[in-house]
Design a protein around this motif. Structure first.
Motif, PDB file in Angstrom:
ATOM      1  N   ASP A  71       0.820  -1.209   0.000  1.00 41.56           N
ATOM      2  CA  ASP A  71       0.000   0.000   0.000  1.00 41.56           C
ATOM      3  C   ASP A  71       0.854   1.260   0.000  1.00 41.56           C
ATOM      4  OD1 ASP A  71       0.618   0.896   2.672  1.00 41.56           O
ATOM      5  OD2 ASP A  71      -0.978  -0.312   3.492  1.00 41.56           O
ATOM      6  N   SER A  72       0.177   2.368  -0.263  1.00 37.80           N
ATOM      7  CA  SER A  72       0.750   3.704  -0.141  1.00 37.80           C
ATOM      8  C   SER A  72      -0.149   4.471   0.805  1.00 37.80           C
ATOM      9  CB  SER A  72       0.769   4.424  -1.492  1.00 37.80           C
ATOM     10  OG  SER A  72       1.660   3.810  -2.375  1.00 37.80           O
ATOM     11  N   SER A  73       0.444   5.375   1.562  1.00 38.52           N
ATOM     12  CA  SER A  73      -0.380   6.141   2.499  1.00 38.52           C
ATOM     13  C   SER A  73       0.188   7.538   2.687  1.00 38.52           C
ATOM     14  CB  SER A  73      -0.458   5.418   3.849  1.00 38.52           C
ATOM     15  OG  SER A  73       0.831   5.249   4.392  1.00 38.52           O
ATOM     16  N   ARG A  74      -0.673   8.422   3.149  1.00 37.98           N
ATOM     17  CA  ARG A  74      -0.264   9.738   3.629  1.00 37.98           C
ATOM     18  C   ARG A  74      -0.286   9.652   5.146  1.00 37.98           C
ATOM     19  NH1 ARG A  74      -4.074  11.537  -0.357  1.00 37.98           N
ATOM     20  NH2 ARG A  74      -2.925  12.245  -2.161  1.00 37.98           N
ATOM     21  N   TYR A  75       0.616  10.347   5.778  1.00 34.89           N
ATOM     22  CA  TYR A  75       0.644  10.259   7.237  1.00 34.89           C
ATOM     23  C   TYR A  75       0.876  11.629   7.874  1.00 34.89           C
ATOM     24  CZ  TYR A  75       5.767  10.405   6.919  1.00 34.89           C
ATOM     25  OH  TYR A  75       7.066  10.768   6.665  1.00 34.89           O
ATOM     26  N   LEU A  76       0.469  11.712   9.131  1.00 34.75           N
ATOM     27  CA  LEU A  76       0.699  12.875   9.968  1.00 34.75           C
ATOM     28  C   LEU A  76       1.133  12.356  11.332  1.00 34.75           C
ATOM     29  CD1 LEU A  76       0.428  15.900  10.841  1.00 34.75           C
ATOM     30  CD2 LEU A  76      -1.953  15.372  11.389  1.00 34.75           C
ATOM     31  N   VAL A  77       2.291  12.803  11.773  1.00 35.94           N
ATOM     32  CA  VAL A  77       2.801  12.425  13.088  1.00 35.94           C
ATOM     33  C   VAL A  77       2.953  13.700  13.904  1.00 35.94           C
ATOM     34  CG1 VAL A  77       4.705  11.390  14.384  1.00 35.94           C
ATOM     35  CG2 VAL A  77       4.048  10.434  12.168  1.00 35.94           C
ATOM     36  N   ILE A  78       2.400  13.689  15.097  1.00 35.14           N
ATOM     37  CA  ILE A  78       2.595  14.797  16.023  1.00 35.14           C
ATOM     38  C   ILE A  78       3.622  14.333  17.052  1.00 35.14           C
ATOM     39  CG2 ILE A  78       1.547  16.315  17.739  1.00 35.14           C
ATOM     40  CD1 ILE A  78      -1.089  15.975  16.188  1.00 35.14           C
ATOM     41  N   TRP A  79       4.692  15.097  17.149  1.00 36.36           N
ATOM     42  CA  TRP A  79       5.778  14.808  18.077  1.00 36.36           C
ATOM     43  C   TRP A  79       5.638  15.717  19.291  1.00 36.36           C
ATOM     44  CZ3 TRP A  79       9.465  11.072  17.052  1.00 36.36           C
ATOM     45  CH2 TRP A  79       9.479  10.558  15.752  1.00 36.36           C
ATOM     46  N   ARG A  80       6.022  15.217  20.447  1.00 42.06           N
ATOM     47  CA  ARG A  80       5.950  15.985  21.683  1.00 42.06           C
ATOM     48  C   ARG A  80       7.323  15.947  22.356  1.00 42.06           C
ATOM     49  NH1 ARG A  80       1.840  14.861  26.740  1.00 42.06           N
ATOM     50  NH2 ARG A  80       2.318  16.785  27.824  1.00 42.06           N
ATOM     51  N   LYS A  81       7.804  17.103  22.770  1.00 41.51           N
ATOM     52  CA  LYS A  81       9.110  17.177  23.415  1.00 41.51           C
ATOM     53  C   LYS A  81       8.935  16.980  24.909  1.00 41.51           C
ATOM     54  CE  LYS A  81      13.326  19.842  23.067  1.00 41.51           C
ATOM     55  NZ  LYS A  81      13.913  21.086  22.538  1.00 41.51           N
ATOM     56  N   ILE A  82       9.544  15.918  25.424  1.00 41.38           N
ATOM     57  CA  ILE A  82       9.471  15.600  26.848  1.00 41.38           C
ATOM     58  C   ILE A  82      10.895  15.402  27.356  1.00 41.38           C
ATOM     59  CG2 ILE A  82       8.653  13.952  28.565  1.00 41.38           C
ATOM     60  CD1 ILE A  82       6.289  13.376  26.712  1.00 41.38           C
ATOM     61  N   ASP A  83      11.269  16.192  28.333  1.00 36.24           N
ATOM     62  CA  ASP A  83      12.615  16.125  28.925  1.00 36.24           C
ATOM     63  C   ASP A  83      13.712  16.156  27.862  1.00 36.24           C
ATOM     64  OD1 ASP A  83      11.524  15.990  31.503  1.00 36.24           O
ATOM     65  OD2 ASP A  83      11.384  13.791  31.409  1.00 36.24           O
ATOM     66  N   GLY A  84      13.525  16.999  26.847  1.00 38.29           N
ATOM     67  CA  GLY A  84      14.532  17.172  25.802  1.00 38.29           C
ATOM     68  C   GLY A  84      14.484  16.160  24.673  1.00 38.29           C
ATOM     69  N   SER A  85      13.607  15.148  24.767  1.00 36.85           N
ATOM     70  CA  SER A  85      13.502  14.129  23.711  1.00 36.85           C
ATOM     71  C   SER A  85      12.197  14.302  22.944  1.00 36.85           C
ATOM     72  CB  SER A  85      13.526  12.727  24.312  1.00 36.85           C
ATOM     73  OG  SER A  85      14.759  12.485  24.938  1.00 36.85           O
ATOM     74  N   TRP A  86      12.257  14.135  21.636  1.00 40.79           N
ATOM     75  CA  TRP A  86      11.063  14.205  20.800  1.00 40.79           C
ATOM     76  C   TRP A  86      10.457  12.810  20.691  1.00 40.79           C
ATOM     77  CZ3 TRP A  86       8.629  18.489  19.578  1.00 40.79           C
ATOM     78  CH2 TRP A  86       9.340  19.691  19.576  1.00 40.79           C
ATOM     79  N   LEU A  87       9.223  12.677  21.184  1.00 42.32           N
ATOM     80  CA  LEU A  87       8.513  11.398  21.184  1.00 42.32           C
ATOM     81  C   LEU A  87       7.234  11.519  20.368  1.00 42.32           C
ATOM     82  CD1 LEU A  87       8.830  10.555  24.989  1.00 42.32           C
ATOM     83  CD2 LEU A  87      10.354   9.870  23.122  1.00 42.32           C
ATOM     84  N   ILE A  88       6.823  10.411  19.773  1.00 42.07           N
ATOM     85  CA  ILE A  88       5.581  10.406  18.994  1.00 42.07           C
ATOM     86  C   ILE A  88       4.414  10.467  19.962  1.00 42.07           C
ATOM     87  CG2 ILE A  88       4.127   9.104  17.396  1.00 42.07           C
ATOM     88  CD1 ILE A  88       6.754   7.917  16.256  1.00 42.07           C
ATOM     89  N   TYR A  89       3.531  11.435  19.723  1.00 38.46           N
ATOM     90  CA  TYR A  89       2.358  11.640  20.559  1.00 38.46           C
ATOM     91  C   TYR A  89       1.095  11.123  19.851  1.00 38.46           C
ATOM     92  CZ  TYR A  89      -1.030  14.237  23.399  1.00 38.46           C
ATOM     93  OH  TYR A  89      -2.081  14.590  24.196  1.00 38.46           O
ATOM     94  N   ARG A  90       0.972  11.418  18.568  1.00 38.95           N
ATOM     95  CA  ARG A  90      -0.142  10.935  17.753  1.00 38.95           C
ATOM     96  C   ARG A  90       0.412  10.545  16.385  1.00 38.95           C
ATOM     97  NH1 ARG A  90      -1.964  11.016  22.154  1.00 38.95           N
ATOM     98  NH2 ARG A  90      -3.791  12.125  22.903  1.00 38.95           N
ATOM     99  N   ASP A  91      -0.119   9.453  15.845  1.00 36.74           N
ATOM    100  CA  ASP A  91       0.350   8.932  14.553  1.00 36.74           C
ATOM    101  C   ASP A  91      -0.868   8.454  13.781  1.00 36.74           C
ATOM    102  OD1 ASP A  91       1.713   7.762  12.445  1.00 36.74           O
ATOM    103  OD2 ASP A  91       2.957   6.470  13.705  1.00 36.74           O
ATOM    104  N   ILE A  92      -1.140   9.083  12.654  1.00 38.96           N
ATOM    105  CA  ILE A  92      -2.304   8.712  11.851  1.00 38.96           C
ATOM    106  C   ILE A  92      -1.880   8.609  10.391  1.00 38.96           C
ATOM    107  CG2 ILE A  92      -3.032  11.133  11.615  1.00 38.96           C
ATOM    108  CD1 ILE A  92      -5.953  10.079  11.626  1.00 38.96           C
ATOM    109  N   TRP A  93      -2.465   7.654   9.703  1.00 39.52           N
ATOM    110  CA  TRP A  93      -2.195   7.518   8.275  1.00 39.52           C
ATOM    111  C   TRP A  93      -3.440   6.989   7.581  1.00 39.52           C
ATOM    112  CZ3 TRP A  93      -0.412   4.357  12.047  1.00 39.52           C
ATOM    113  CH2 TRP A  93      -0.620   2.980  11.926  1.00 39.52           C
TER     114      TRP A  93
END
Length: 157
Positions: free
Chosen positions: A132-154
């Motif tokens: 498959d092919s998809s479009r995606y949107l990932v929202i990253w959140r900075k916690i204690d200096g690290s960027w972590l994935i908060y929401r992931d949709i495709w």
């Protein structure tokens, strides 16, 4: 009355989105290096997924993260996401991402792109086929200096 309320809320949303976009754009342009942490986390995710390293994958998700896979229920929390990804890894899925936009703000950033998913034809085959092919949107959140994935949709295109 309902129609007026809808117009008010819709207009407010558009104005809010525009101001967030302007803020994100100016932050990004003032500090192009500001997205380096997000870019590194994206690379770390790709390496971990390709190698099947579920511990590293899990470490890249916020404890309250959510996945929104197409035609499936929301996957809530780091452990559930790791189980979901374990299924993809064990099925031999390979994901090729093409990030088209990243905007970095203070605590949150977003990534938009297009991805292609591939699997091997059989366990011993070297032949891969695109599933498959998809479009995606990932929202990253900075916690204690690290960027972590908060929401992931495709969504599949």
């Amino acid at each position: 009355m309902y129609c007026l309320r809808f117009i008010f809320v819709f207009t407010w949303m558009l104005l809010s989105i525009d101001s967030v976009h302007a803020s994100a754009e100016s932050t990004y342009l003032e500090d192009p290096e500001g997205c380096a942490g997000v870019i590194q986390s994206i690379e770390d995710w790709n390496v971990a997924f390709k190698s099947g390293d579920l511990e590293v994958l899990g470490s890249l998700y916020d404890g309250g993260a959510q996945l929104f896979p197409p035609n499936q229920n929301v996957v809530d929390g780091r452990l559930a996401i790791m189980e979901f990804l374990a299924g993809a890894v064990s099925a031999g899925v390979y994901v090729q991402q093409n990030t088209t936009e990243i905007r970095c703000m203070n605590e949150f950033s977003y990534e938009i792109g297009v991805a292609k998913s591939f699997v091997k034809d059989g366990e011993t085959s070297a032949t891969v086929r695109q599933v498959d092919s998809s479009r995606y949107l990932v929202i990253w959140r900075k916690i204690d200096g690290s960027w972590l994935i908060y929401r992931d949709i495709w969504n599949v295109i």
